[in-house]
Motif scaffolding. Structure first.
Motif, PDB file in Angstrom:
ATOM      1  N   PHE A 230       4.706   9.089   9.199  1.00  0.00           N
ATOM      2  CA  PHE A 230       4.912   7.650   9.381  1.00  0.00           C
ATOM      3  C   PHE A 230       5.668   7.362  10.680  1.00  0.00           C
ATOM      4  CE2 PHE A 230       4.479   7.536   4.599  1.00  0.00           C
ATOM      5  CZ  PHE A 230       3.235   6.935   4.628  1.00  0.00           C
ATOM      6  N   LYS A 231       6.580   8.246  11.043  1.00  0.00           N
ATOM      7  CA  LYS A 231       7.317   8.073  12.293  1.00  0.00           C
ATOM      8  C   LYS A 231       6.374   8.179  13.486  1.00  0.00           C
ATOM      9  CE  LYS A 231      11.353   9.757  14.846  1.00  0.00           C
ATOM     10  NZ  LYS A 231      12.475  10.749  14.844  1.00  0.00           N
ATOM     11  N   LYS A 232       5.476   9.172  13.466  1.00  0.00           N
ATOM     12  CA  LYS A 232       4.502   9.349  14.551  1.00  0.00           C
ATOM     13  C   LYS A 232       3.560   8.152  14.656  1.00  0.00           C
ATOM     14  CE  LYS A 232       4.412  14.420  14.483  1.00  0.00           C
ATOM     15  NZ  LYS A 232       3.603  15.622  14.142  1.00  0.00           N
ATOM     16  N   LEU A 233       3.254   7.553  13.510  1.00  0.00           N
ATOM     17  CA  LEU A 233       2.346   6.400  13.490  1.00  0.00           C
ATOM     18  C   LEU A 233       3.088   5.089  13.747  1.00  0.00           C
ATOM     19  CD1 LEU A 233       0.084   7.360  10.440  1.00  0.00           C
ATOM     20  CD2 LEU A 233      -0.456   7.554  12.875  1.00  0.00           C
ATOM     21  N   ASN A 234       4.383   5.192  13.983  1.00  0.00           N
ATOM     22  CA  ASN A 234       5.225   4.023  14.279  1.00  0.00           C
ATOM     23  C   ASN A 234       5.258   3.027  13.122  1.00  0.00           C
ATOM     24  OD1 ASN A 234       7.023   2.727  16.051  1.00  0.00           O
ATOM     25  ND2 ASN A 234       5.421   1.353  16.794  1.00  0.00           N
ATOM     26  N   VAL A 235       5.197   3.560  11.901  1.00  0.00           N
ATOM     27  CA  VAL A 235       5.343   2.726  10.709  1.00  0.00           C
ATOM     28  C   VAL A 235       6.828   2.663  10.376  1.00  0.00           C
ATOM     29  CG1 VAL A 235       4.762   2.414   8.292  1.00  0.00           C
ATOM     30  CG2 VAL A 235       3.078   3.391   9.867  1.00  0.00           C
ATOM     31  N   LYS A 236       7.386   1.482  10.457  1.00  0.00           N
ATOM     32  CA  LYS A 236       8.827   1.330  10.310  1.00  0.00           C
ATOM     33  C   LYS A 236       9.209   0.730   8.953  1.00  0.00           C
ATOM     34  CE  LYS A 236       9.261   0.596  15.306  1.00  0.00           C
ATOM     35  NZ  LYS A 236       9.673  -0.349  16.381  1.00  0.00           N
ATOM     36  N   ASN A 237      10.468   0.900   8.610  1.00  0.00           N
ATOM     37  CA  ASN A 237      11.057   0.282   7.418  1.00  0.00           C
ATOM     38  C   ASN A 237      10.349   0.669   6.120  1.00  0.00           C
ATOM     39  OD1 ASN A 237      12.970  -1.162   9.002  1.00  0.00           O
ATOM     40  ND2 ASN A 237      11.372  -2.667   9.493  1.00  0.00           N
ATOM     41  N   VAL A 238       9.974   1.938   5.994  1.00  0.00           N
ATOM     42  CA  VAL A 238       9.419   2.415   4.726  1.00  0.00           C
ATOM     43  C   VAL A 238      10.592   2.672   3.783  1.00  0.00           C
ATOM     44  CG1 VAL A 238       8.058   4.190   3.563  1.00  0.00           C
ATOM     45  CG2 VAL A 238       7.436   3.443   5.884  1.00  0.00           C
ATOM     46  N   LYS A 239      10.708   1.854   2.764  1.00  0.00           N
ATOM     47  CA  LYS A 239      11.846   1.915   1.844  1.00  0.00           C
ATOM     48  C   LYS A 239      11.439   2.272   0.420  1.00  0.00           C
ATOM     49  CE  LYS A 239      14.784   0.454   4.979  1.00  0.00           C
ATOM     50  NZ  LYS A 239      15.802   1.376   5.539  1.00  0.00           N
TER      51      LYS A 239
ATOM     52  N   VAL B 235      -4.258   2.711   8.886  1.00  0.00           N
ATOM     53  CA  VAL B 235      -2.823   2.450   8.741  1.00  0.00           C
ATOM     54  C   VAL B 235      -2.423   1.319   9.672  1.00  0.00           C
ATOM     55  CG1 VAL B 235      -0.494   3.395   9.021  1.00  0.00           C
ATOM     56  CG2 VAL B 235      -2.312   4.833   8.076  1.00  0.00           C
ATOM     57  N   ASP B 236      -2.937   1.372  10.889  1.00  0.00           N
ATOM     58  CA  ASP B 236      -2.628   0.323  11.868  1.00  0.00           C
ATOM     59  C   ASP B 236      -3.134  -1.033  11.391  1.00  0.00           C
ATOM     60  OD1 ASP B 236      -1.660  -0.437  14.572  1.00  0.00           O
ATOM     61  OD2 ASP B 236      -3.768  -0.891  14.944  1.00  0.00           O
ATOM     62  N   ARG B 237      -4.307  -1.057  10.772  1.00  0.00           N
ATOM     63  CA  ARG B 237      -4.833  -2.327  10.269  1.00  0.00           C
ATOM     64  C   ARG B 237      -3.978  -2.861   9.133  1.00  0.00           C
ATOM     65  NH1 ARG B 237     -10.692  -4.184   7.625  1.00  0.00           N
ATOM     66  NH2 ARG B 237      -9.881  -6.237   7.023  1.00  0.00           N
ATOM     67  N   ILE B 238      -3.543  -1.988   8.223  1.00  0.00           N
ATOM     68  CA  ILE B 238      -2.686  -2.424   7.115  1.00  0.00           C
ATOM     69  C   ILE B 238      -1.433  -3.096   7.659  1.00  0.00           C
ATOM     70  CG2 ILE B 238      -1.234  -1.635   5.205  1.00  0.00           C
ATOM     71  CD1 ILE B 238      -3.356   0.593   4.736  1.00  0.00           C
ATOM     72  N   VAL B 239      -0.843  -2.471   8.671  1.00  0.00           N
ATOM     73  CA  VAL B 239       0.369  -3.035   9.278  1.00  0.00           C
ATOM     74  C   VAL B 239       0.069  -4.359   9.956  1.00  0.00           C
ATOM     75  CG1 VAL B 239       2.134  -2.692  11.050  1.00  0.00           C
ATOM     76  CG2 VAL B 239       1.470  -0.784   9.570  1.00  0.00           C
ATOM     77  N   LYS B 240      -1.002  -4.410  10.750  1.00  0.00           N
ATOM     78  CA  LYS B 240      -1.337  -5.632  11.490  1.00  0.00           C
ATOM     79  C   LYS B 240      -1.739  -6.770  10.560  1.00  0.00           C
ATOM     80  CE  LYS B 240      -2.551  -3.554  15.930  1.00  0.00           C
ATOM     81  NZ  LYS B 240      -3.618  -3.241  16.908  1.00  0.00           N
TER      82      LYS B 240
ATOM     83  N   PHE C 297       0.843  -1.193   0.000  1.00  0.00           N
ATOM     84  CA  PHE C 297       0.000   0.000   0.000  1.00  0.00           C
ATOM     85  C   PHE C 297       0.878   1.242   0.000  1.00  0.00           C
ATOM     86  CE2 PHE C 297      -2.931  -3.198   1.346  1.00  0.00           C
ATOM     87  CZ  PHE C 297      -4.193  -2.757   0.977  1.00  0.00           C
ATOM     88  N   PHE C 298       0.697   2.084  -1.017  1.00  0.00           N
ATOM     89  CA  PHE C 298       1.409   3.358  -1.068  1.00  0.00           C
ATOM     90  C   PHE C 298       0.466   4.434  -0.529  1.00  0.00           C
ATOM     91  CE2 PHE C 298       3.752   0.792  -4.063  1.00  0.00           C
ATOM     92  CZ  PHE C 298       5.071   1.167  -3.822  1.00  0.00           C
ATOM     93  N   LEU C 299       0.832   5.003   0.615  1.00  0.00           N
ATOM     94  CA  LEU C 299      -0.038   5.935   1.317  1.00  0.00           C
ATOM     95  C   LEU C 299       0.510   7.352   1.266  1.00  0.00           C
ATOM     96  CD1 LEU C 299      -0.545   3.821   4.581  1.00  0.00           C
ATOM     97  CD2 LEU C 299      -1.801   3.639   2.412  1.00  0.00           C
ATOM     98  N   SER C 300      -0.365   8.310   1.000  1.00  0.00           N
ATOM     99  CA  SER C 300       0.058   9.704   1.146  1.00  0.00           C
ATOM    100  C   SER C 300       0.080  10.015   2.637  1.00  0.00           C
ATOM    101  CB  SER C 300      -0.906  10.649   0.420  1.00  0.00           C
ATOM    102  OG  SER C 300      -2.114  10.790   1.138  1.00  0.00           O
ATOM    103  N   GLY C 301       1.026  10.842   3.037  1.00  0.00           N
ATOM    104  CA  GLY C 301       1.149  11.184   4.454  1.00  0.00           C
ATOM    105  C   GLY C 301      -0.090  11.865   4.988  1.00  0.00           C
ATOM    106  N   SER C 302      -0.715  12.707   4.178  1.00  0.00           N
ATOM    107  CA  SER C 302      -1.911  13.424   4.639  1.00  0.00           C
ATOM    108  C   SER C 302      -3.057  12.450   4.915  1.00  0.00           C
ATOM    109  CB  SER C 302      -2.336  14.477   3.608  1.00  0.00           C
ATOM    110  OG  SER C 302      -2.603  13.875   2.350  1.00  0.00           O
ATOM    111  N   TRP C 303      -3.197  11.423   4.069  1.00  0.00           N
ATOM    112  CA  TRP C 303      -4.247  10.416   4.304  1.00  0.00           C
ATOM    113  C   TRP C 303      -3.923   9.598   5.548  1.00  0.00           C
ATOM    114  CZ3 TRP C 303      -4.502   5.140   4.802  1.00  0.00           C
ATOM    115  CH2 TRP C 303      -5.779   4.581   4.793  1.00  0.00           C
ATOM    116  N   ALA C 304      -2.678   9.162   5.673  1.00  0.00           N
ATOM    117  CA  ALA C 304      -2.280   8.354   6.824  1.00  0.00           C
ATOM    118  C   ALA C 304      -2.502   9.115   8.126  1.00  0.00           C
ATOM    119  CB  ALA C 304      -0.806   7.956   6.695  1.00  0.00           C
TER     120      ALA C 304
END
Length: 250
Positions: A139-148, A100-105, A86-93
């Motif tokens: 993404f950092k605030k949402l604790n989304v890691k390893n965005v490459k 976002v949390d569900r996508i990660v989980k 999933f490619f997310l815009s920061g404003s949407w996230a």
């Protein structure tokens, strides 16, 4: 008995030429076994990936809206799809931390779609840099890691975008199969557009509210890919150990 090899100046020159040629040949074959298949590139610079070598990657762009992402996640779960990107815009996230949390989980990969969903080719380089930094902060605030991975918000990018993304440590990701789902042409046409997919393809889909038919088309798309024995993988998994190929951006 001892043997000595005596090289004349001319012979030494020929030897060095052969040695240098062998070195560059080795470098060429090393590049050919690189980590991804780039399609667009700045000459001798960073490249953008449009396809890989292993499996098929379903990718979903989300730039706005709060109605379509969850039904798509429900379909992926129902169809037992374990890998998608999933490619997310920061404003949407920023506005949808729960999704976002569900996508990660759910185990799916997250890539960046900038912050404000603006055409990078129409912005000054500093504005592009600021857009990427702002998305990073979200993404950092949402604790989304390893965005490459980074996908240009509108799909448009240039040499400047590639170089800037590279400095941030991102791989720019394009696509090889466009579902054109955002035009809402009907579920059958969306499925037909994706039916051309083969091993190594990166498929562009959308989970923004403008794509009203994607969730309905998705079960058929997934079932068709499975019938072809095409393994669904994340973009990151796909682009490992691919063969290198590039065209220069004009």
């Amino acid at each position: 008995m001892n043997f000595f090899l005596v090289l004349s100046g001319r012979s030494l020159k020929q030897f060095l030429i052969i040695l240098i040629a062998a070195f560059f040949t080795a470098c060429f074959f090393y590049a050919e076994s690189g980590i991804y298949i780039p399609v667009f590139s700045a000459k001798d610079g960073p490249k953008a990936v449009y396809r890989g070598e292993n499996g098929v990657a379903l990718t979903f762009n989300i730039g706005w809206g709060d109605e379509k992402a969850e039904p798509i996640l429900d379909v992926l779960k129902k169809e037992n799809v374990k890998a998608a990107t999933f490619f997310l815009s920061g404003s949407w996230a920023e506005r949808h931390p729960d999704l976002v949390d569900r996508i990660v989980k759910d185990g799916y990969e997250i890539g960046m779609l900038g912050y404000a969903y603006k055409d990078y080719t129409e912005l000054e380089v500093e504005k592009v840099r600021q857009d990427i930094v702002k998305a990073q902060e979200v993404f950092k605030k949402l604790n989304v890691k390893n965005v490459k991975l980074l996908r240009a918000p509108t799909g448009h990018f240039d040499k400047t975008t590639l170089k800037l993304a590279d400095r941030f440590g991102y791989t720019v990701v394009h696509w090889s199969i466009d579902s054109k789902d955002w035009t809402n042409p009907g579920t059958n046409i969306i499925k037909e557009n994706v039916s051309k997919a083969k091993k190594g393809d990166i498929i562009l889909l959308h989970a923004s509210d403008s794509a009203k038919q994607t969730a309905s088309a998705l079960p058929g798309i997934i079932q068709d890919l499975k019938r072809k024995n095409l393994k669904l993988v994340t973009v990151s998994d796909m682009i490992v150990n691919g063969s290198a190929k590039a065209n220069e951006i004009k």
